[in-house]
Scaffold this motif. Structure first.
Motif, mmCIF file in Angstrom:
data_model
loop_
_atom_site.group_PDB
_atom_site.id
_atom_site.type_symbol
_atom_site.label_atom_id
_atom_site.label_comp_id
_atom_site.label_asym_id
_atom_site.label_seq_id
_atom_site.Cartn_x
_atom_site.Cartn_y
_atom_site.Cartn_z
ATOM 1 N N ASP A 1 55.110 42.612 40.619
ATOM 2 C CA ASP A 1 54.444 42.542 41.920
ATOM 3 C C ASP A 1 53.011 43.069 41.864
ATOM 4 O OD1 ASP A 1 56.932 41.751 42.660
ATOM 5 O OD2 ASP A 1 57.415 43.536 43.837
ATOM 6 N N ASP A 2 52.697 43.826 40.812
ATOM 7 C CA ASP A 2 51.365 44.419 40.709
ATOM 8 C C ASP A 2 50.315 43.418 40.257
ATOM 9 O OD1 ASP A 2 49.614 46.755 40.798
ATOM 10 O OD2 ASP A 2 49.571 46.625 38.598
ATOM 11 N N PRO B 1 41.496 42.858 33.580
ATOM 12 C CA PRO B 1 42.941 42.823 33.848
ATOM 13 C C PRO B 1 43.255 42.192 35.187
ATOM 14 C CG PRO B 1 42.078 45.029 34.225
ATOM 15 C CD PRO B 1 40.937 44.212 33.673
ATOM 16 N N ALA B 2 44.490 41.715 35.317
ATOM 17 C CA ALA B 2 44.931 41.080 36.564
ATOM 18 C C ALA B 2 45.849 41.989 37.358
ATOM 19 C CB ALA B 2 45.631 39.764 36.258
ATOM 20 N N ASN C 1 47.722 50.387 30.586
ATOM 21 C CA ASN C 1 46.577 50.091 29.733
ATOM 22 C C ASN C 1 45.439 49.386 30.459
ATOM 23 O OD1 ASN C 1 47.431 51.193 27.290
ATOM 24 N ND2 ASN C 1 48.667 49.396 26.801
ATOM 25 N N ALA C 2 45.635 49.071 31.728
ATOM 26 C CA ALA C 2 44.655 48.248 32.444
ATOM 27 C C ALA C 2 43.282 48.917 32.542
ATOM 28 C CB ALA C 2 45.175 47.916 33.838
ATOM 29 N N LYS C 3 43.252 50.221 32.759
ATOM 30 C CA LYS C 3 41.965 50.905 32.908
ATOM 31 C C LYS C 3 41.179 50.883 31.602
ATOM 32 C CE LYS C 3 39.791 55.233 34.349
ATOM 33 N NZ LYS C 3 40.006 56.619 34.868
ATOM 34 N N GLU C 4 41.841 51.236 30.500
ATOM 35 C CA GLU C 4 41.135 51.230 29.218
ATOM 36 C C GLU C 4 40.678 49.818 28.862
ATOM 37 O OE1 GLU C 4 41.714 52.350 24.470
ATOM 38 O OE2 GLU C 4 43.289 52.899 25.918
ATOM 39 N N TYR C 5 41.535 48.841 29.138
ATOM 40 C CA TYR C 5 41.186 47.447 28.860
ATOM 41 C C TYR C 5 39.924 47.049 29.637
ATOM 42 C CZ TYR C 5 41.785 42.343 28.583
ATOM 43 O OH TYR C 5 41.597 40.999 28.378
ATOM 44 N N PHE D 1 46.391 37.337 31.188
ATOM 45 C CA PHE D 1 45.600 38.049 30.184
ATOM 46 C C PHE D 1 44.216 37.429 30.118
ATOM 47 C CE2 PHE D 1 44.135 38.222 25.705
ATOM 48 C CZ PHE D 1 44.031 39.599 25.564
ATOM 49 N N ASP D 2 43.178 38.266 30.112
ATOM 50 C CA ASP D 2 41.800 37.791 30.018
ATOM 51 C C ASP D 2 41.531 36.758 31.111
ATOM 52 O OD1 ASP D 2 39.205 37.635 28.834
ATOM 53 O OD2 ASP D 2 39.771 35.763 27.852
ATOM 54 N N ASN D 3 41.634 37.198 32.347
ATOM 55 C CA ASN D 3 41.511 36.284 33.496
ATOM 56 C C ASN D 3 40.154 36.428 34.159
ATOM 57 O OD1 ASN D 3 44.584 37.633 33.646
ATOM 58 N ND2 ASN D 3 44.447 35.416 33.407
#
Length: 447
Positions: free
Chosen positions: A133-134, A358-359, A347-351, A155-157
């Motif tokens: 849902d996130d 990130p999506a 991992n979204a923040k570091e990415y 991924f990579d959006n």
């Protein structure tokens, strides 16, 4: 995973996993990966910042899991063909990298495994914080879903955003960017196009850029589309023609030779201060705000793409990662663990900080990040609503895009009128769809 039951199913998965944790069993990536330590999974990556970001983070995953991720790098132009050849030959790829417009092809050929099947087959490796849902619903549906089934995780959006040079606009008397496409053409265009500078550049090179970044970008905001509900061409409709004619009129405020501009030329023209505004992918943010690659870094601001008569329908692009059907059982599990990790909330923040997009909705709630990365508010607004079939996602798109590229370019060059070009595209597009079986009921009208 069926889209209609996505919210309920993901909630149940989350509750079930949380229950296991509460019972004291716990869950960790290292523990879940123990049976698969020593497994190698193969995946195609592109030569883009989002992939470099995950590659830089990868040693932590490999150390914690004992799983080796073998990255095979290709430019975008080669990525589809390389994967198709591998899947047809039952080759080595364990993860599919799926562009928005490839998912119909991959799903219908059964080259990828539905997420629901992975969850049922490998319950012990499902992260309790997976939280489907996130993901932004539009992005999960568009990039990971096909015909009511979820196959991949986003991924990579990208979303199309408006990058504008605040300094150039202020010098011309504007205190912000245009709200509508008409305002861009009628008001900003004449004021900003002078002395060798141009108001706008619309990347339009004769490849997928012509189809996705140029042609499609002027269809949807004006109420047009490639196809109608019966899968017949909609390019001769009043709305589609309005958008295509608008593009022709807007060209007077673009650099000469715009039909040869790909992303690199467009971003460079903006970064060198030759163009006041561009509508480009969010992935190019780091390029235009870095003093090392941009002469206008201090002047860059970001806004959503302008609105048209049909509203704000921004360009949509990017990828998902899915488990390949041809992988063996251990490789499937290891592949899912990597996909789950690479697209995780944790991992979204570091990415993001390393240059990826990130999506995950949760990461963009960090006010500090929004202050650092000025594209975030516009990106979040863009992903609230949009068109999953911005480019039709069925298996026939690679053939149809070649037609759009040829005749869309001829329109821009004035070799044919918008009506003549649209008629030609429509006729050829319908021939492709008829041959594929859409009109006699062999294939569902899914795009």
């Amino acid at each position: 995973m069926r889209l209609k039951t996505l919210l309920c199913t993901s909630a149940l998965v989350s509750l079930g996993a949380t229950g296991a944790t509460a019972d004291g069993h716990g869950w960790s990536l290292a523990k879940a990966a123990e049976p698969y330590a020593g497994t190698t999974v193969d995946v195609v990556f592109l030569l883009r910042p989002g992939y470099e970001a995950i590659e830089a983070m990868l040693p932590a995953f490999e150390e914690e899991t004992g799983i080796k991720v073998n990255i095979i790098k290709h430019p975008y132009e080669n990525a589809l063909g390389e994967q198709v050849r591998d899947f047809v030959a039952q080759g080595d790829l364990d993860i599919a990298l799926i562009d928005l417009v490839w998912i119909g092809n991959f799903a219908e050929n059964e080259w990828i495994v539905p997420v629901e099947e992975i969850q049922a087959s490998y319950p012990d490796i499902i992260d309790p914080d997976l939280d489907m849902d996130d993901f932004f619903p539009l992005v999960l549906n568009a990039f990971g879903g096909w015909n009511d089934t979820i196959y991949g995780l986003p991924f990579d959006n990208y979303s199309g955003l408006m990058f504008y040079n605040r300094c150039m606009l202020e010098e011309a008397g504007f205190d912000g960017p245009p709200e509508t496409w008409e305002e861009l053409k009628d008001t900003y265009g004449p004021a900003l196009t002078k002395d060798g500078k141009y108001a706008f550049a619309l990347q339009s090179k004769r490849n997928e850029t012509q189809s996705a970044d140029s042609f499609a970008r002027v269809l949807w905001p004006f109420g047009g589309s490639f196809l109608d509900d019966e899968f017949k061409s909609n390019l001769m409709s009043e709305e589609s023609q309005a958008g295509l004619k608008f593009r022709q009129d807007l060209m007077q405020y673009m650099p000469d030779g715009i039909v040869a501009y790909d992303h690199a030329e467009t971003v460079n023209a903006f970064a060198q201060g030759d163009v006041a505004m561009i509508t480009e992918w969010s992935a190019f943010y780091s390029t235009v705000v870095s003093p090392e690659t941009s002469a206008v870094a201090d002047c860059v601001e970001i806004a959503p793409e302008p609105m048209g008569p049909a509203g704000r329908k921004p360009a949509l692009g990017g990828f998902s990662l899915a488990v390949a059907e041809q992988a063996d059982d251990d490789e499937k599990a290891a592949a899912w663990l990597f996909i789950q990790w690479a697209t995780s909330k944790a991992n979204a923040k570091e990415y993001l900080e390393r240059g990826g997009v990130p999506a995950r909705q949760s990461v963009y709630q960090d006010e500090g990040l929004a202050e650092t990365y000025k594209f975030i508010p516009a990106l979040v607004e863009s992903w609230q609503d949009g068109v999953p079939e911005f480019r039709p996602r069925f298996a026939e798109w690679p053939e149809i895009t070649e037609i759009v590229q040829e005749w869309g370019t001829k329109m821009m060059l004035g070799e044919v009128t918008t009506e003549e070009g649209a008629q030609e595209i429509g006729t050829r597009m319908e021939e492709v769809l008829e041959s594929a079986g859409y009109y006699d009921g062999d294939k569902p009208l899914a795009q």
